[in-house]
Design a protein around this motif. Sequence first.
Motif, PDB file in Angstrom:
ATOM      1  N   GLY A  52       0.817  -1.217   0.000  1.00 16.69           N
ATOM      2  CA  GLY A  52       0.000   0.000   0.000  1.00 16.69           C
ATOM      3  C   GLY A  52       0.846   1.260   0.000  1.00 16.69           C
ATOM      4  O   GLY A  52       0.400   2.298   0.459  1.00 16.69           O
ATOM      5  N   ARG A  53       2.111   1.142  -0.468  1.00 13.53           N
ATOM      6  CA  ARG A  53       3.055   2.265  -0.641  1.00 13.53           C
ATOM      7  C   ARG A  53       3.600   2.800   0.679  1.00 13.53           C
ATOM      8  O   ARG A  53       4.804   2.855   0.859  1.00 13.53           O
ATOM      9  CB  ARG A  53       2.482   3.472  -1.402  1.00 13.53           C
ATOM     10  N   GLY A  54       2.711   3.267   1.572  1.00 12.92           N
ATOM     11  CA  GLY A  54       3.196   3.781   2.849  1.00 12.92           C
ATOM     12  C   GLY A  54       3.992   5.055   2.742  1.00 12.92           C
ATOM     13  O   GLY A  54       4.925   5.264   3.511  1.00 12.92           O
ATOM     14  N   VAL A  55       3.625   5.923   1.788  1.00 13.22           N
ATOM     15  CA  VAL A  55       4.273   7.236   1.795  1.00 13.22           C
ATOM     16  C   VAL A  55       3.463   8.155   2.702  1.00 13.22           C
ATOM     17  O   VAL A  55       2.287   7.922   2.954  1.00 13.22           O
ATOM     18  CB  VAL A  55       4.385   7.853   0.379  1.00 13.22           C
ATOM     19  N   MET A  56       4.115   9.172   3.210  1.00 12.72           N
ATOM     20  CA  MET A  56       3.426  10.141   4.051  1.00 12.72           C
ATOM     21  C   MET A  56       2.758  11.168   3.134  1.00 12.72           C
ATOM     22  O   MET A  56       3.418  12.065   2.610  1.00 12.72           O
ATOM     23  CB  MET A  56       4.426  10.812   5.000  1.00 12.72           C
ATOM     24  N   ALA A  57       1.438  11.004   2.948  1.00 12.47           N
ATOM     25  CA  ALA A  57       0.732  11.762   1.911  1.00 12.47           C
ATOM     26  C   ALA A  57       0.769  13.270   2.164  1.00 12.47           C
ATOM     27  O   ALA A  57       0.799  14.052   1.214  1.00 12.47           O
ATOM     28  CB  ALA A  57      -0.713  11.280   1.831  1.00 12.47           C
ATOM     29  N   ARG A  58       0.787  13.678   3.452  1.00 16.79           N
ATOM     30  CA  ARG A  58       0.722  15.112   3.737  1.00 16.79           C
ATOM     31  C   ARG A  58       2.111  15.711   3.952  1.00 16.79           C
ATOM     32  O   ARG A  58       2.240  16.798   4.494  1.00 16.79           O
ATOM     33  CB  ARG A  58      -0.180  15.368   4.957  1.00 16.79           C
ATOM     34  N   MET A  59       3.124  14.970   3.552  1.00 19.94           N
ATOM     35  CA  MET A  59       4.482  15.517   3.572  1.00 19.94           C
ATOM     36  C   MET A  59       4.974  15.594   2.126  1.00 19.94           C
ATOM     37  O   MET A  59       4.465  14.891   1.253  1.00 19.94           O
ATOM     38  CB  MET A  59       5.403  14.632   4.420  1.00 19.94           C
ATOM     39  N   THR A  60       5.959  16.458   1.884  1.00 18.08           N
ATOM     40  CA  THR A  60       6.464  16.606   0.518  1.00 18.08           C
ATOM     41  C   THR A  60       7.315  15.396   0.133  1.00 18.08           C
ATOM     42  O   THR A  60       7.705  14.596   1.003  1.00 18.08           O
ATOM     43  CB  THR A  60       7.319  17.878   0.378  1.00 18.08           C
ATOM     44  N   VAL A  61       7.614  15.292  -1.157  1.00 17.68           N
ATOM     45  CA  VAL A  61       8.483  14.221  -1.643  1.00 17.68           C
ATOM     46  C   VAL A  61       9.827  14.299  -0.912  1.00 17.68           C
ATOM     47  O   VAL A  61      10.362  13.283  -0.443  1.00 17.68           O
ATOM     48  CB  VAL A  61       8.666  14.356  -3.170  1.00 17.68           C
ATOM     49  N   LEU A  62      10.372  15.518  -0.791  1.00 22.30           N
ATOM     50  CA  LEU A  62      11.667  15.689  -0.122  1.00 22.30           C
ATOM     51  C   LEU A  62      11.595  15.224   1.335  1.00 22.30           C
ATOM     52  O   LEU A  62      12.496  14.509   1.810  1.00 22.30           O
ATOM     53  CB  LEU A  62      12.105  17.159  -0.184  1.00 22.30           C
ATOM     54  N   GLU A  63      10.517  15.593   2.031  1.00 22.08           N
ATOM     55  CA  GLU A  63      10.400  15.192   3.440  1.00 22.08           C
ATOM     56  C   GLU A  63      10.297  13.681   3.576  1.00 22.08           C
ATOM     57  O   GLU A  63      10.867  13.091   4.501  1.00 22.08           O
ATOM     58  CB  GLU A  63       9.181  15.870   4.083  1.00 22.08           C
ATOM     59  N   ASP A  76       7.050  -5.203  -0.402  1.00 22.44           N
ATOM     60  CA  ASP A  76       5.840  -5.982  -0.103  1.00 22.44           C
ATOM     61  C   ASP A  76       4.726  -5.561  -1.059  1.00 22.44           C
ATOM     62  O   ASP A  76       4.202  -4.452  -0.963  1.00 22.44           O
ATOM     63  CB  ASP A  76       5.429  -5.732   1.362  1.00 22.44           C
ATOM     64  N   GLU A  77       4.391  -6.448  -1.960  1.00 19.36           N
ATOM     65  CA  GLU A  77       3.316  -6.223  -2.946  1.00 19.36           C
ATOM     66  C   GLU A  77       3.433  -4.860  -3.628  1.00 19.36           C
ATOM     67  O   GLU A  77       2.487  -4.055  -3.591  1.00 19.36           O
ATOM     68  CB  GLU A  77       1.935  -6.334  -2.266  1.00 19.36           C
ATOM     69  N   PRO A  78       4.538  -4.566  -4.275  1.00 18.00           N
ATOM     70  CA  PRO A  78       4.703  -3.216  -4.827  1.00 18.00           C
ATOM     71  C   PRO A  78       3.769  -2.889  -5.981  1.00 18.00           C
ATOM     72  O   PRO A  78       3.536  -1.712  -6.263  1.00 18.00           O
ATOM     73  CB  PRO A  78       6.172  -3.201  -5.289  1.00 18.00           C
ATOM     74  N   THR A  79       3.245  -3.924  -6.672  1.00 13.17           N
ATOM     75  CA  THR A  79       2.417  -3.622  -7.855  1.00 13.17           C
ATOM     76  C   THR A  79       0.929  -3.510  -7.521  1.00 13.17           C
ATOM     77  O   THR A  79       0.138  -3.204  -8.409  1.00 13.17           O
ATOM     78  CB  THR A  79       2.579  -4.722  -8.931  1.00 13.17           C
ATOM     79  N   LEU A  80       0.600  -3.713  -6.263  1.00 13.62           N
ATOM     80  CA  LEU A  80      -0.814  -3.728  -5.881  1.00 13.62           C
ATOM     81  C   LEU A  80      -1.503  -2.419  -6.288  1.00 13.62           C
ATOM     82  O   LEU A  80      -1.082  -1.341  -5.890  1.00 13.62           O
ATOM     83  CB  LEU A  80      -0.918  -3.918  -4.364  1.00 13.62           C
ATOM     84  N   GLY A  81      -2.539  -2.531  -7.099  1.00 14.27           N
ATOM     85  CA  GLY A  81      -3.333  -1.361  -7.473  1.00 14.27           C
ATOM     86  C   GLY A  81      -2.714  -0.487  -8.543  1.00 14.27           C
ATOM     87  O   GLY A  81      -3.224   0.606  -8.809  1.00 14.27           O
ATOM     88  N   GLY A  88      -0.175   6.701  -8.460  1.00 13.20           N
ATOM     89  CA  GLY A  88       0.132   5.478  -7.721  1.00 13.20           C
ATOM     90  C   GLY A  88       1.536   4.966  -8.001  1.00 13.20           C
ATOM     91  O   GLY A  88       2.279   4.590  -7.094  1.00 13.20           O
ATOM     92  N   GLY A  89       1.923   4.969  -9.284  1.00 13.32           N
ATOM     93  CA  GLY A  89       3.249   4.491  -9.667  1.00 13.32           C
ATOM     94  C   GLY A  89       4.348   5.370  -9.094  1.00 13.32           C
ATOM     95  O   GLY A  89       5.389   4.871  -8.637  1.00 13.32           O
ATOM     96  N   GLU A  90       4.118   6.676  -9.124  1.00 14.91           N
ATOM     97  CA  GLU A  90       5.120   7.605  -8.582  1.00 14.91           C
ATOM     98  C   GLU A  90       5.248   7.438  -7.068  1.00 14.91           C
ATOM     99  O   GLU A  90       6.351   7.512  -6.514  1.00 14.91           O
ATOM    100  CB  GLU A  90       4.732   9.041  -8.923  1.00 14.91           C
ATOM    101  N   ARG A  91       4.117   7.206  -6.419  1.00 16.64           N
ATOM    102  CA  ARG A  91       4.170   6.994  -4.960  1.00 16.64           C
ATOM    103  C   ARG A  91       4.954   5.723  -4.628  1.00 16.64           C
ATOM    104  O   ARG A  91       5.697   5.672  -3.666  1.00 16.64           O
ATOM    105  CB  ARG A  91       2.749   6.902  -4.387  1.00 16.64           C
ATOM    106  N   GLN A  92       4.779   4.689  -5.482  1.00 20.83           N
ATOM    107  CA  GLN A  92       5.525   3.459  -5.232  1.00 20.83           C
ATOM    108  C   GLN A  92       7.022   3.695  -5.426  1.00 20.83           C
ATOM    109  O   GLN A  92       7.844   3.217  -4.646  1.00 20.83           O
ATOM    110  CB  GLN A  92       5.039   2.355  -6.172  1.00 20.83           C
ATOM    111  N   LEU A  93       7.374   4.470  -6.467  1.00 18.93           N
ATOM    112  CA  LEU A  93       8.782   4.802  -6.680  1.00 18.93           C
ATOM    113  C   LEU A  93       9.329   5.594  -5.489  1.00 18.93           C
ATOM    114  O   LEU A  93      10.462   5.373  -5.050  1.00 18.93           O
ATOM    115  CB  LEU A  93       8.948   5.640  -7.956  1.00 18.93           C
ATOM    116  N   LEU A  94       8.496   6.518  -4.981  1.00 19.87           N
ATOM    117  CA  LEU A  94       8.930   7.319  -3.827  1.00 19.87           C
ATOM    118  C   LEU A  94       9.187   6.415  -2.621  1.00 19.87           C
ATOM    119  O   LEU A  94      10.182   6.579  -1.903  1.00 19.87           O
ATOM    120  CB  LEU A  94       7.862   8.375  -3.485  1.00 19.87           C
ATOM    121  N   ALA A  95       8.290   5.444  -2.410  1.00 20.88           N
ATOM    122  CA  ALA A  95       8.468   4.539  -1.261  1.00 20.88           C
ATOM    123  C   ALA A  95       9.764   3.731  -1.417  1.00 20.88           C
ATOM    124  O   ALA A  95      10.504   3.532  -0.448  1.00 20.88           O
ATOM    125  CB  ALA A  95       7.265   3.607  -1.143  1.00 20.88           C
TER     126      ALA A  95
END
Lengths: 239, 291
Positions: free
Chosen positions: A84-95, A157-162, A135-142
């Motif tokens: 499910g990626r697990g990026v911090m959605a309310r933080m910037t890419v840099l953060e 863990d399941e990087p292609t999900l969704g 979604g793909g960019e978020r996975q790359l970020l993770a």
Amino acid sequence: MLEVAGLSVYYGAVRAVEDVDLYVAESELVALLGANGAGKSSVIAAILGIPTVIRGSVRFEGIELIGMATDRIVARGIAVVPEGRGVMARMTVLENLQLGAYHLKRGGAARIAEVCERFPILGQRLRQQAGTLSGGERQLLAIARGLVGRPRLLILDEPTLGLSPIAIRDLFEAICDLHRGGQTILLAEQNAYQALQAADRAYVFDVGRVTLQGSARELMQDERIQHAYLGEYLAEGGE
Amino acid sequence: MEVFLAQLVAGLSIGGIYALVAAGMNLLLLVRNIMNYSFAYVVLMATYFGWMAMEATDGDPALGVITMFASALLLTVVTEPLFRVMASRNAPLEAVVVGVGMGMVLTEVMSQFIHQGRPLVFPSALTSWGPGMSHGLFVVSFPQVVAIVVGVLTVVGLLTFLYRSKQGRAFRAMAQDLGTARIIGIPLTRAGVYSFILAGLMAGIAAILVSSALSTSSAPLADLLALKATVVVLVAGGGNLVGGFLLALAVGVAESLTQAYMPGRWSVALVFGILMVAIIARPNGVFGSRS
């Protein structure tokens, strides 16, 4: 590098994983295959010391990880990109990338610059909120966040999900590129065809147990795998 | 006009104290997902310790300030394990009960064991220092101005810490997604203790401002401060530091102005009435929760 022996994982009275043995050698890409709920993610959680009841042994570079706190396991050189990626959605890419450098004593900024060279799309969007990425960019970020900490073992863990088919193709290109660069990777994936194409070896999970294991090439030829996981690809004329 | 300006400054100074207490509570709500209702009681208890230190030393303000700061920090940090249990159980409502219980214990200590339960009055060395300003009915003490400035600087400093430092980013990550924060490798227990230390520092500053700007301290004041700071946190939007800061200042000013222009204690009822309408109209908080 990673040796799992006799691993059983319990959530309350429910046994999610039973007596699993597996290993990952340096610079290998090892896939964990299986349907949803087969036990792949529970194995990953156990490597990180997350479930409360774990039996067996998980050794990383000769050090026993069972009983060790998650942050110390990560500091030892294991990065996990969660389902499910697990990026911090309310933080910037840099953060988000800076969070990946949490355990680095120094050189975090240089490491982020290196990772952004590998993933230029992220370098162009450093000030953008992570929640606004595709979604793909978020996975790359993770994945990039995991790489910032210079992990010796990267677990996906399941990087292609969704993800869309194009995003899945791009993601596997990035994973293969990392593997060619010598990064050791443990990949839990339902998309068996893509995973076996990329992996050196694989373990097939069913109801918490390893039911098949071998080189990716062998498993691609295995009738049981073809029947259970590759049917639709073969029907579509896949390799 | 002079009365209005004097009440405005007084309101901003008390609002600065509300803002500090609300910011400390918001920090713990963000990082640990707990509402520490006892936070204001810790602030007032620290003023009692400071008062006792000054009483024992013929009103030495430096010792009083140091004692307030140290006791607020210590009281906040020693209660961390209790709240850690609640946080690990993901039990925010039970944490409120723990906070209320601790507040009651501290109230009893203040009421029964110190100064025979009478309100404390702080020595002038702490309350009347620095240049004051007066013009007709417009009278402003220097500690009041300090309360406004320190309140603003502390909240700005907290925001800068959260957005510019490694540990601040870790706090924000914990606020957004505790599970992922753990997987990234943030040491949750240690970071939780850090958040209580930071809140304790803010409680210490708040205690010093209460004693110097208000000149007095009492157990009932702790009740009111806890109630108002909690309402500010919830109405602004739980975990919203900027919103909590602005609303705290607004409540301080509204209270001060209604005290000047309305009879008796209607000021509190009016301000809380407005806040009640605000939370009904915007259930996620006036400024939205968890910015």
